[in-house]
Design an enzyme around this catalytic site. Structure first.
Site, PDB file in Angstrom:
ATOM      1  CG  ASN A  34       0.183  33.249 -19.427  1.00 39.89           C
ATOM      2  OD1 ASN A  34      -0.429  33.978 -18.676  1.00 39.89           O
ATOM      3  ND2 ASN A  34       0.749  32.116 -19.027  1.00 39.89           N
ATOM      4  CB  VAL A  74      -2.705  32.125 -15.359  1.00 46.32           C
ATOM      5  CG1 VAL A  74      -3.568  32.812 -16.414  1.00 46.32           C
ATOM      6  CG2 VAL A  74      -3.006  32.703 -13.987  1.00 46.32           C
ATOM      7  CE  LYS A 112       2.714  40.998 -16.291  1.00 40.33           C
ATOM      8  NZ  LYS A 112       2.533  39.957 -17.323  1.00 40.33           N
ATOM      9  CB  SER A 146       7.442  24.724 -16.920  1.00 40.51           C
ATOM     10  OG  SER A 146       7.068  25.658 -17.915  1.00 40.51           O
ATOM     11  CE1 TYR A 188       3.780  42.166  -9.419  1.00 38.64           C
ATOM     12  CE2 TYR A 188       2.569  44.000 -10.372  1.00 38.64           C
ATOM     13  CZ  TYR A 188       2.880  42.663 -10.348  1.00 38.64           C
ATOM     14  OH  TYR A 188       2.296  41.809 -11.261  1.00 38.64           O
TER      15      TYR A 188
END
Length: 1005
Positions: free
Chosen positions: A92, A19, A161, A41, A154
């Protein structure tokens, strides 16, 4: 810089993921200068920036972990220095764990909040002054539908979140005075690589699509478009809001029932029925719901709904949505030899009637008095001379009368002949032979080692005299047979399986034969084998009893009372066992008798704990949870647990705690066969599996022997757990197959939990292995620690305390192989060690090592010296023995509680797990000169089935004593030292930016 965002500067955290990349590209194409934040990354971020710049856009990369405030401050300061202001901040980056309610730990919550909530807050707070100088400044936080709904497994991510969406509102109110808008972009399950890693991804996808009016999953572009909308001037009058793009899923317009074939225990990340009453399934189908009741483990998995990671994400192997399999692995043959029984039928009679199997050392084994002292502190002595010996062995008629090899080879061959006797095989069948075995525990090997040291110390003119003395006093050393681990396996199976059969000797201490069965199952499922012959063997020898006595683990009363309030320790026993397995379709085609289904196993390492030999209920709980998750079998579906339960009070309590936590919801019988036959060591797991298969055949669960009541500290009251004092009927039932769990664990924290079920023709059968992944395994780092001149000398240089964090006394009792592998881990590239630390719950260690360690050899020599002195009948031999005593005591001190684990070959693999809190698994394999090659092959089997994402594969050698050279007939012994390779899945390497140095193919070592 043309476009609606021309001239704007945007910072995107987690900008190199699925994303994140779409968001970055969208902002850049809209004219913004995009600062791509990433951490592990980083290389992927660099490639993305280069790609954008080459296309005429403006992009830079900024490496920082948003979970670390100091790094956030430095990153924002760099933005201030280079750009002077900031217009758009997209939070993000995300982290989280798939964990069911029962498996949730405080660390899971802390990890998710650190990145998802605190990271966003720290970034927003640090960037506020720069945003206040920007044009139409805004912050967009990236969330998921799990914030408002309750998908199974979850919880850690979902509530983080939800907190992020609440934070959005507070930030919007707080930052309004600076003209900064703050909003949230959210989405449902996305059709991308990250989303496909969600437990039961195929089932989740199908249910979600069926319930979404849009008729499809969202993709990364859908979520990125929402972010771009909220970042655009067109949303300048929107703040404090959450914009959800879910294709209408939350409208609940269509029923979301699971497919009819989906069992009720299958994990799902979608809602079923009315959103006010979401279904919560009992177990996830993900491979690793990392949990530990004693020392919480951290496993970072990608947030499957919505955003991506910049903190080290763990790609998990995709699992089939249904744990049923039309072609599971089944047992078609079994054989054993234990105290009191020479075959499975005899073992069943023994289980039913009982009988005393603990006896004094038989005179033909060794002179017990020479190794015994009632004082537990007496050097080189054991305080217990009773054990479980095979004294009434009835060999199989096909066992060659002249098969006079080591007793472990004899018992193993006898068991294999039994197990294969009624199994159909075909020309060209591929065999996998996996045997649990200790490289330094056989009596013939111990005597051969002692002989080798004596002959090396003898004067040449007395060589014949010394040889005659050794022949008389050390009879096991005169056979001419070389009783090394891999040769024991070769001798035992020679002529019973093809010469080219894959043979692996597995050493995970007392869980070895369960690991051997697990490896055999993998070879069958992967299509590498048509028939798997799996088991273990163990024989008592004096040095083992001496060393274990220093741990104070042996029973003083001379009997094992497993699970009992009067338990005072373990007694080890001779034993061997073998099971033969095939795929169901092949077994049916061959007309084989099907004894049971091997549904699947859970493996784990204890990680960081107390002493390396201290049992960990947390490590065992992790193995249990992995077994249940892998198979989809619910705790209430398990009828019986054959516990490892050795009779040591601490060990039994740790294990019972794990069983109580896992199985209290049902009615479960708990027993241990060690009260009857003792602890058969490296064969203990397969012996328990054979007991389970026998009970399925006879429809009864045998009573627990030598049992009165469980200790109060077990907390059995109020649970469904029972230790039966009488045989319990166990008839077949209509609603589900009968199921038994077999537990095993060993020194070094090697835990295994295997689920065995009855075979029910025409019914769906469980299989927790699915299909192997096609992803490559790649080498991402390596290191070595080799001795100059071939040996480290008489005294290994003690490493610094920061490397070991062990007391000096423990270091002195630790073999150089265990110290050398820790040195290698410390020498790995920093980025590899960082990934290991971040993903420690899914990092394993596999070590190739052959033969006994140097420490074990020297402790064995010390243990035999008094017996040798007593038997000496010539002056020259007496002089030699004085020399030998000076030699041995000068090289190694008297054994302590640290000596037994300090000299065990399997603990070589356990040391990095203990030092760096690795929870995946740890295994040692012995293939002689091919040990490292076998370690690579074994590591591939765990990687391809998704048990771990990274394995530290090592080849280690540390024994150049004369006795070792005599055993190997090697004029030039191998160099002492270790070589270590970090082998990861290609997905993990890509996600974390680790360099790919080589790819392991099927033919690679």
């Amino acid at each position: 810089m043309t476009g609606p965002l021309g001239g704007r500067v945007a910072l995107v955290t987690g900008g190199a993921g699925s994303v994140g990349e779409r968001i970055v590209r969208g902002l850049a194409e809209a004219g913004a200068t995009v600062l791509i934040n990433c951490f592990h990354s980083y290389d992927a971020g660099r490639r993305l920036a280069d790609d954008l710049v080459s296309a005429g856009h403006h992009a830079e990369v900024m490496r920082a972990s948003v979970a670390k405030p100091a790094q956030v401050e430095r990153m924002v300061a760099e933005v201030d220095r280079t750009h002077g202001s900031l217009d758009i901040l997209v939070n993000n980056a995300a982290a989280g764990t798939f964990a069911s309610w029962d498996e949730l730990t405080e660390e899971h919550l802390d990890q998710a909040f650190a990145t998802n909530v605190k990271g966003a807050l720290w970034c927003a707070r640090a960037a506020r002054p720069l945003l206040a100088r920007g044009t139409d400044p805004c912050i967009v936080n990236v969330s998921s539908i799990g914030a408002s709904h309750a998908p199974a497994n979850y919880l850690p991510v979902g509530i983080a979140k939800a907190a992020l969406e609440s934070l959005t509102r507070y930030l919007a109110a707080e930052f309004a005075e600076d003209g900064i808008r703050v909003n949230t972009a959210s989405a449902a399950l996305l059709d991308n690589e990250v989303g496909r890693r969600f437990p039961g991804a195929d089932s989740v996808r199908a249910n979600t699509v069926a319930a979404t009016p849009a008729g499809r999953l969202g993709d990364p572009d859908d979520l990125a478009d929402v972010v771009l909308l909220l970042a655009s001037p067109g949303s300048r009058f929107v703040t404090g809001q959450t914009l959800l793009a879910d294709g209408g899923l939350s409208l609940m317009r269509h029923a979301m029932a699971p497919t009819p074939s989906t069992p009720s225990t299958t994990a799902s990340s979608t809602l079923h029925g009315d959103e006010r009453h979401p279904v919560r399934h009992s177990r996830p189908t993900s491979t690793d719901p990392a949990t530990d009741g004693e020392s919480p483990s951290r496993v970072t998995t990608p947030d499957p709904v919505g955003s991506d990671h910049t903190t080290a994400s763990v790609p998990t192997t995709d699992r089939p949505s249904l744990p049923t399999d039309p072609d599971p692995v089944v047992v078609v043959g079994m054989g054993l030899a234990v105290p009191g029984a020479s075959d499975p039928d005899g073992f069943w009679r023994l289980l039913e009637r009982g009988g005393e199997q603990f006896v004094e050392v038989p005179p033909d084994r060794w002179p017990a008095h020479a190794f015994h002292d009632d004082d537990p502190d007496a050097p080189d002595k054991t305080y217990q001379s009773r054990s479980g010996f095979i004294t009434d062995f009835t060999p199989h008629p096909r066992l060659e009368p002249d098969f006079a090899a080591d007793p472990t080879a004899k018992w193993l061959r006898h068991s294999a002949i039994q197990a294969l006797e009624h199994v159909t095989t075909r020309p060209g069948d591929r065999f996998s032979v996996c045997v649990g075995y200790t490289p330094d525990g056989s009596p013939h090997l111990q005597e051969a080692l002692v002989r080798g040291e004596l002959e090396a110390l003898a004067d040449p003119e007395h060589a014949a005299e010394v040889a005659a003395f050794a022949d008389r006093v050390l009879p096991g050393s005169r056979t001419g047979h070389l009783p090394l681990s891999h040769r024991i396996g070769q001798d035992a199976l020679r002529g019973l399986v093809p010469d080219d059969a894959r043979l692996v000797m597995v050493d995970t201490a007392c869980s070895s034969s369960l690991y051997a069965i697990d490896l055999g199952i993998r070879d069958l499922v992967a299509g590498r084998a048509d028939v798997a012959v799996c088991g273990g063997a163990f024989a008592l020898a004096p040095p083992g009893s001496v060393l274990f006595a220093k741990v104070r683990g042996l029973s003083r009363t001379g009997a094992v009372r497993a699970l009992d309030r009067d338990a005072d320790g373990v007694l080890f026993s001779d034993g061997a066992g073998v099971v033969v397995a095939k795929r169901l379709s092949r077994a049916l085609a061959d007309g084989d008798a099907i004894l049971g289904v091997l549904a699947g196993s859970g493996l784990s390492a204890d990680g960081r704990g107390k002493a390396i030999y201290a049992p960990s209920s947390g490590g065992q709980s992790l193995a249990i949870s992995r077994a249940l998750a892998r198979t989809g079998i619910g705790p209430a579906d398990v009828d019986w647990v054959i516990a490892h339960a050795t009779g040591t009070p601490a060990g039994d309590e740790a294990e019972f705690t794990a069983l109580r936590d896992a199985y209290s919801s049902g009615t479960v019988q708990v027993t241990s066969n060690k009260s009857l036959i003792g602890h058969t060591g490296w064969a203990a797991g397969v012996v328990s599996v054979i007991q389970a298969l026998l009970a399925l055949r006879h429809g009864r669960i045998p009573a627990q022997h030598r049992f009165t009541a469980v200790p109060e500290r077990f907390g059995i009251e109020g649970t469904g757990l029972t230790v039966p004092t009488e045989s319990v009927p166990w008839p077949a039932r209509a609603d589900r197959p009968r199921t038994v769990a077999v537990s095993g664990f060993g020194f070094g924290g090697t835990n295994a939990h295997l689920l065995v079920q009855e075979y029910r023709p025409g019914r769906a059968n469980r299989s927790g292995y699915g299909t192997r992944a096609a992803r490559p395994a790649v080498v991402v780092g390596w290191s070595t620690h080799l001795a100059d001149g071939g040996t480290f000398g008489d005294a290994y240089p003690h490493p610094p305390f920061h490397l070991l964090r062990m007391p000096a006394a423990a270091v002195r009792a630790t073999d150089r192989t265990q110290l050398a592998i820790l040195e290698c881990v410390d020498r790995l590239p920093a980025e590899v060690r960082a990934v290991c630390e971040a993903h420690h719950a899914r990092v394993g260690v596999v070590v190739g090592h052959t033969g006994p360690t140097r420490s074990a050899s020297l402790y064995g020599l010390r243990a035999y010296l008094d017996a040798l002195d007593e038997a000496a009948d010539t002056e020259s031999v007496k002089v030699l023995l004085k020399r030998a005593r000076h030699h041995a005591t000068g090289l190694i001190g008297a054994p302590t509680e640290d000596s037994f684990p300090g000299g065990m070959p399997n603990v070589i693999a356990a040391r990095p797990c203990n030092r760096f809190d690795l929870r995946g698994l740890n295994v040692a394999v012995d293939g002689g000169d091919e040990s490292l090659s076998q370690a690579f092959a074994t590591a591939r089997r765990y990687l391809e089935f998704g048990d771990v994402d990274l394995v530290l594969v090592a080849g280690v050698h540390g024994n150049t004593l004369p006795s070792w050279r005599a055993l190997t007939d090697s004029a030039t012994p191998p160099t002492e030292g270790a070589a270590l390779f970090a082998v990861a899945t290609g997905d993990l390497a890509e996600a974390t930016g680790l360099p790919v140095l080589a790819e392991l193919t099927e033919e690679s070592p």
